[in-house]
Design an enzyme around this catalytic site. Structure first.
Site, short mmCIF file in Angstrom:
data_model
loop_
_atom_site.label_atom_id
_atom_site.label_comp_id
_atom_site.label_asym_id
_atom_site.label_seq_id
_atom_site.Cartn_x
_atom_site.Cartn_y
_atom_site.Cartn_z
N ALA A 58 0.84 -1.21 0.00
CA ALA A 58 0.00 0.00 0.00
C ALA A 58 0.87 1.25 0.00
O ALA A 58 2.07 1.18 0.25
CB ALA A 58 -0.91 0.01 1.23
N ASN A 59 0.25 2.37 -0.30
CA ASN A 59 0.89 3.68 -0.15
C ASN A 59 0.35 4.33 1.10
O ASN A 59 -0.77 4.06 1.50
CB ASN A 59 0.54 4.58 -1.34
CG ASN A 59 1.32 4.20 -2.57
OD1 ASN A 59 2.26 3.44 -2.52
ND2 ASN A 59 0.89 4.75 -3.69
N ARG A 60 1.12 5.25 1.65
CA ARG A 60 0.61 6.04 2.77
C ARG A 60 -0.36 7.08 2.23
O ARG A 60 -0.01 7.87 1.37
CB ARG A 60 1.73 6.81 3.44
CG ARG A 60 2.59 6.00 4.32
CD ARG A 60 3.50 6.95 5.09
NE ARG A 60 4.69 6.25 5.54
CZ ARG A 60 4.73 5.46 6.58
NH1 ARG A 60 3.65 5.24 7.29
NH2 ARG A 60 5.86 4.87 6.93
N VAL B 45 -2.22 5.89 -5.71
CA VAL B 45 -2.39 4.56 -6.32
C VAL B 45 -1.06 3.82 -6.31
O VAL B 45 -0.02 4.41 -6.62
CB VAL B 45 -2.88 4.72 -7.78
CG1 VAL B 45 -3.14 3.36 -8.41
CG2 VAL B 45 -4.12 5.60 -7.85
#
Ligand code: C5P
Length: 427
Positions: A232-234, A299
């Protein structure tokens, strides 16, 4: 701050409703009245019952040069000027000192007296100057209320650190009157329009996006490695959600395609929840056509080449390397559409260095019309924080930098700008 009469500041000619809460710091409200008037403002004082334990309505009225209002069922005042008019008949509301009790009432909408009723009824810009015992200030309940109030668009000045009445030290002292006056000036420069809550969309907020469909992506994506792990991204989703909320408040029909977030859905917005980048692209395509598309989601650029059906076991060996494949670029895909491309496509660029250079390159590479760039290096505290400093980068490379604002205000300003751009294109 002193000013020559030939250079009037932002307070000149402004009407300020000053709500004075209880507490020993109430005496400083008298000095505040004087300073606001020195800067050219007209001040209407409103004292809570507990404020009157510390200062008298007569003292406030003498300094303000107009009568001080005191409680909800004051027949004379209600006949002369009702609480709804008090809530409207000014350019801004200042609450100083704002006690823990006052903040709790404001945060929950509990309105047992005139001050709280006016605060509930007003859509004017509000500045609060908290003052209370350090333990009360640091209590999670007060901090929760503070976060709620900021989320509602309330500006805050102080409290300052220092020695307190009870021989304690820490944050809790009322900001100095000149600091409150400075903060009020800054707020009035920043906010010329009423705070546009979604629930007021039909009335007070200019419906600049009425009849438009606005598509917003927000939050991170989760790219599954196995049933329990993901990449995931922050991203908290706060900025994207604020844009969606502001667009709804401006009268648009809004579709918000959101990755997994923990913040609430904005009012009046259709939310499509997705996890992966590919699901986000599919949801975006399904939501088209749109007049405006704002891609604020963080994204994931890559996803695991393969997603395991069962949890990968820790069997004592080094884990197999994680093979990655590239995700579709949603912004670039939508910008490149020959048919059904939204007339205005906006991307975001979260950069840790060379913010503007990277944003300029990105706008060309992605094919969007505008990039909202911000610095997300650790020093700025933008990630997950409540404030943001953004730069608007246009296709011709021109840049406009905005001051540090809370994310809700950034959302409102962005929406006002997008509405103007759409209008210009139509005209
Ligand atoms: O390339 P980068 O991720 O920095 O670009 C950021 C912009 O592109 C944001 O607007 C983001 O929402 C969008 N984006 C996208 N799909 C991707 C990667 C980024 O829509 N796969």
């Amino acid at each position: 701050m002193s000013r020559s009469p030939s250079a009037p500041g932002p307070l000149a000619g402004r009407r300020i409703l000053l709500i004075v809460g209880g507490g020993i710091a109430a005496y400083k409200a008298l000095d505040l009245i004087r300073r606001l008037r020195d800067r050219g403002a007209a001040v209407r004082p409103l004292l809570t019952e507990s404020a009157q334990e510390f200062i008298t309505p007569l003292a406030a009225a003498s300094l303000a040069g107009e009568r001080a209002h005191t409680d909800l069922f004051d027949r004379e005042s209600e006949a002369e000027i009702g609480h709804i008019r008090l809530a409207r008949d000014a350019d801004a509301v200042v609450v100083a000192p704002a006690t823990a009790n006052m903040m709790a009432r404001m945060a929950t909408g509990h309105a047992p007296d005139l001050a709280a009723t006016v605060l509930l009824a007003t859509t004017l810009p509000i500045l609060i100057a908290p003052a209370m015992n350090v333990r009360m200030w640091l209590h999670p309940a007060t901090q929760r209320n503070l976060a709620t109030l900021k989320g509602d668009g309330v500006a805050v000045v102080g409290p300052n650190e220092g020695a307190m009445a009870e021989a304690e030290f820490g944050p809790g002292r009322l900001a100095e009157p000149h600091e409150i006056a400075d903060a009020l000036e800054a707020m009035l420069v920043q906010r010329s329009e009423p705070r546009d809550f979604g629930f007021l969309a039909g009335r007070e907020v200019p419906k600049k996006l009425a009849g438009r469909h606005v598509l917003v992506t927000s939050g991170p994506t989760h790219e599954a490695i196995d049933p329990v792990r993901y990449l995931a991204n922050r991203s908290s989703g706060r900025q994207g959600h604020a844009v969606a909320a502001a667009a709804a408040a401006a009268g648009a029909r809004v579709t918000l395609v959101s990755g997994p977030v923990t913040i609430p859905d904005p009012a009046g917005v259709a939310v499509v929840r997705v996890e992966s980048a590919r699901a986000m692209l599919a949801a975006v395509e399904a939501a088209l056509p749109a007049d405006l598309a704002v891609f604020a989601a963080a994204v994931g650029d890559w996803r695991p080449a393969e997603t395991r059906d069962a949890k990968i076991k820790k069997d004592g060996h080094a884990p197999a390397p994680l093979a990655l494949v590239e995700n579709p670029d949603i912004l670039a895909t939508i910008s490149a559409r020959a048919e059904g491309r939204p007339p205005l496509v906006v991307g975001f660029a979260a950069e840790t260095d060379a913010v503007l250079d990277n944003a300029r390159k990105k706008i060309a590479r992605k094919g969007c019309d505008l990039i909202v760039a911000n610095d997300v290096s650790a020093e700025g505290g933008v990630m997950g924080g409540s404030e943001n400093t953004v730069h608007l980068v246009a296709r011709d490379g021109s840049v406009e930098t905005w001051p540090k604002l809370d994310k809700e205000e950034v959302g409102r300003r962005l929406v006002a700008r997008f509405a103007a751009l759409l209008e210009a294109r139509r005209g």
